[in-house]
Design a protein around this motif. Structure first.
Motif, PDB file in Angstrom:
ATOM      1  N   VAL A 148       0.839  -1.197   0.000  1.00  0.00           N
ATOM      2  CA  VAL A 148       0.000   0.000   0.000  1.00  0.00           C
ATOM      3  C   VAL A 148       0.876   1.250   0.000  1.00  0.00           C
ATOM      4  O   VAL A 148       1.870   1.329   0.724  1.00  0.00           O
ATOM      5  CB  VAL A 148      -0.941   0.019   1.230  1.00  0.00           C
ATOM      6  CG1 VAL A 148      -1.802   1.277   1.220  1.00  0.00           C
ATOM      7  CG2 VAL A 148      -1.818  -1.230   1.263  1.00  0.00           C
ATOM      8  N   LEU A 149       0.471   2.227  -0.806  1.00  0.00           N
ATOM      9  CA  LEU A 149       1.140   3.535  -0.839  1.00  0.00           C
ATOM     10  C   LEU A 149       0.285   4.553  -0.112  1.00  0.00           C
ATOM     11  O   LEU A 149      -0.914   4.663  -0.384  1.00  0.00           O
ATOM     12  CB  LEU A 149       1.357   3.977  -2.290  1.00  0.00           C
ATOM     13  CG  LEU A 149       1.875   5.415  -2.495  1.00  0.00           C
ATOM     14  CD1 LEU A 149       3.272   5.587  -1.891  1.00  0.00           C
ATOM     15  CD2 LEU A 149       1.882   5.774  -3.980  1.00  0.00           C
ATOM     16  N   VAL A 150       0.898   5.298   0.823  1.00  0.00           N
ATOM     17  CA  VAL A 150       0.225   6.379   1.530  1.00  0.00           C
ATOM     18  C   VAL A 150       0.841   7.696   1.072  1.00  0.00           C
ATOM     19  O   VAL A 150       2.048   7.910   1.231  1.00  0.00           O
ATOM     20  CB  VAL A 150       0.372   6.238   3.058  1.00  0.00           C
ATOM     21  CG1 VAL A 150      -0.178   7.472   3.769  1.00  0.00           C
ATOM     22  CG2 VAL A 150      -0.330   4.975   3.552  1.00  0.00           C
ATOM     23  N   VAL A 151       0.023   8.573   0.487  1.00  0.00           N
ATOM     24  CA  VAL A 151       0.490   9.888   0.045  1.00  0.00           C
ATOM     25  C   VAL A 151      -0.204  10.931   0.920  1.00  0.00           C
ATOM     26  O   VAL A 151      -1.367  11.272   0.696  1.00  0.00           O
ATOM     27  CB  VAL A 151       0.199  10.134  -1.451  1.00  0.00           C
ATOM     28  CG1 VAL A 151       0.907  11.415  -1.916  1.00  0.00           C
ATOM     29  CG2 VAL A 151       0.633   8.950  -2.302  1.00  0.00           C
ATOM     30  N   GLU A 152       0.499  11.424   1.919  1.00  0.00           N
ATOM     31  CA  GLU A 152      -0.067  12.325   2.925  1.00  0.00           C
ATOM     32  C   GLU A 152       1.038  13.241   3.436  1.00  0.00           C
ATOM     33  O   GLU A 152       2.102  12.773   3.825  1.00  0.00           O
ATOM     34  CB  GLU A 152      -0.663  11.501   4.070  1.00  0.00           C
ATOM     35  CG  GLU A 152      -1.056  12.285   5.300  1.00  0.00           C
ATOM     36  CD  GLU A 152      -2.109  13.344   5.027  1.00  0.00           C
ATOM     37  OE1 GLU A 152      -1.815  14.533   5.260  1.00  0.00           O
ATOM     38  OE2 GLU A 152      -3.212  12.988   4.570  1.00  0.00           O
ATOM     39  N   ASP A 153       0.783  14.568   3.422  1.00  0.00           N
ATOM     40  CA  ASP A 153       1.830  15.512   3.816  1.00  0.00           C
ATOM     41  C   ASP A 153       1.863  15.800   5.318  1.00  0.00           C
ATOM     42  O   ASP A 153       2.839  16.343   5.820  1.00  0.00           O
ATOM     43  CB  ASP A 153       1.693  16.833   3.042  1.00  0.00           C
ATOM     44  CG  ASP A 153       0.372  17.539   3.355  1.00  0.00           C
ATOM     45  OD1 ASP A 153      -0.655  16.865   3.447  1.00  0.00           O
ATOM     46  OD2 ASP A 153       0.399  18.779   3.502  1.00  0.00           O
ATOM     47  N   ASP A 154       0.819  15.436   6.045  1.00  0.00           N
ATOM     48  CA  ASP A 154       0.820  15.602   7.498  1.00  0.00           C
ATOM     49  C   ASP A 154       1.648  14.463   8.095  1.00  0.00           C
ATOM     50  O   ASP A 154       1.229  13.300   8.040  1.00  0.00           O
ATOM     51  CB  ASP A 154      -0.606  15.553   8.029  1.00  0.00           C
ATOM     52  CG  ASP A 154      -0.688  15.754   9.535  1.00  0.00           C
ATOM     53  OD1 ASP A 154       0.282  15.409  10.249  1.00  0.00           O
ATOM     54  OD2 ASP A 154      -1.725  16.251  10.009  1.00  0.00           O
ATOM     55  N   PRO A 155       2.821  14.761   8.685  1.00  0.00           N
ATOM     56  CA  PRO A 155       3.703  13.688   9.156  1.00  0.00           C
ATOM     57  C   PRO A 155       3.089  12.826  10.245  1.00  0.00           C
ATOM     58  O   PRO A 155       3.335  11.617  10.297  1.00  0.00           O
ATOM     59  CB  PRO A 155       4.942  14.435   9.662  1.00  0.00           C
ATOM     60  CG  PRO A 155       4.506  15.837   9.895  1.00  0.00           C
ATOM     61  CD  PRO A 155       3.413  16.098   8.913  1.00  0.00           C
ATOM     62  N   VAL A 156       2.281  13.428  11.125  1.00  0.00           N
ATOM     63  CA  VAL A 156       1.657  12.659  12.198  1.00  0.00           C
ATOM     64  C   VAL A 156       0.641  11.675  11.631  1.00  0.00           C
ATOM     65  O   VAL A 156       0.645  10.477  11.945  1.00  0.00           O
ATOM     66  CB  VAL A 156       0.981  13.589  13.235  1.00  0.00           C
ATOM     67  CG1 VAL A 156       0.223  12.767  14.274  1.00  0.00           C
ATOM     68  CG2 VAL A 156       2.025  14.461  13.916  1.00  0.00           C
ATOM     69  N   LEU A 157      -0.242  12.168  10.751  1.00  0.00           N
ATOM     70  CA  LEU A 157      -1.253  11.297  10.148  1.00  0.00           C
ATOM     71  C   LEU A 157      -0.604  10.235   9.271  1.00  0.00           C
ATOM     72  O   LEU A 157      -1.019   9.075   9.269  1.00  0.00           O
ATOM     73  CB  LEU A 157      -2.246  12.127   9.340  1.00  0.00           C
ATOM     74  CG  LEU A 157      -3.361  11.343   8.635  1.00  0.00           C
ATOM     75  CD1 LEU A 157      -4.139  10.491   9.624  1.00  0.00           C
ATOM     76  CD2 LEU A 157      -4.286  12.294   7.887  1.00  0.00           C
ATOM     77  N   SER A 158       0.420  10.619   8.523  1.00  0.00           N
ATOM     78  CA  SER A 158       1.119   9.666   7.666  1.00  0.00           C
ATOM     79  C   SER A 158       1.701   8.519   8.493  1.00  0.00           C
ATOM     80  O   SER A 158       1.577   7.345   8.123  1.00  0.00           O
ATOM     81  CB  SER A 158       2.232  10.372   6.893  1.00  0.00           C
ATOM     82  OG  SER A 158       2.930   9.450   6.074  1.00  0.00           O
TER      83      SER A 158
END
Length: 204
Positions: free
Chosen positions: A3-13
């Protein structure tokens, strides 16, 4: 699954990566649209969790470019709660599902599992072959309708076993596990594919 996660919020990522990893997935993370686009365009992911509000390249553009290039992996977009125009844009751009922030991790896992099942032609969580049924959500196995007690080994545990035996070319760790599984199932559905591994196949 990968799975690829593309998220700029480091905590949520990090939270997403930890949740998916605990569920047995191999996870890659990207913090901006350009990196996410590159990974999704060059790696074989089973699913993508894509935020729309990304730096460098927004999520809608990333998704449109993937679809234009023929990338068909299922995509779950993350949107701000109540932002229905973003949801519509995402679905029109080729997204398979969406989830509004904030959300429960259990719901995200359920949606990702559903996307992967549908992408592989499975409408339910149950996989059946010659009387052997596996519930991919609970890990429960039945043979002819009756439950059987199997040892459950996580992906990380299996990888650790393989890595520990990496220098031993004659190691038969996997063969031992498969032999035990065959004995417990009592049905000849696990076939050996020489040089490749194993597959589930109905007799005859």
């Amino acid at each position: 699954m990968r799975v690829l996660v593309v998220e700029d919020d480091p905590v949520l990522s990090r939270q997403l990566a930890e949740t998916l990893t605990r569920a047995g997935d191999a996870v890659d993370c990207a913090a901006d649209g350009e990196e996410g686009h590159f990974l999704g365009d060059t790696e074989p992911y089973n699913a993508v969790v894509l935020d729309l509000g990304l730096p460098r390249l927004d999520g809608i553009t990333v998704l449109k470019r993937w679809r234009a290039a023929g990338r068909t992996m299922p995509v779950l977009i993350l949107t701000a709660r109540g932002s229905w125009p973003e949801k519509v844009q995402g679905i029109d751009a080729g997204a398979d599902d969406y989830l509004a922030k904030p959300f429960q991790m259990e719901e995200l896992l359920a949606r990702v599992r559903a996307l992967i099942r549908r992408a592989h032609g499975h409408a339910t969580t149950e996989l059946t072959c010659d009387g052997v049924t596996l519930d991919t959500r609970s890990g429960r196995v039945t043979v002819g309708g009756g439950p059987i007690d199997l040892s459950v080994v996580s992906r990380s545990e299996l990888i650790e076993h393989i890595y520990a035996q990496d220098f031993d070319r004659d190691s038969n760790t996997i063969e031992v596990f498969v032999a035990r599984l065959r004995r417990k199932l009592g049905v000849d559905v696990i076939k050996t594919v020489r040089g490749l591994g194993y597959r589930l196949e109905e007799p005859g």
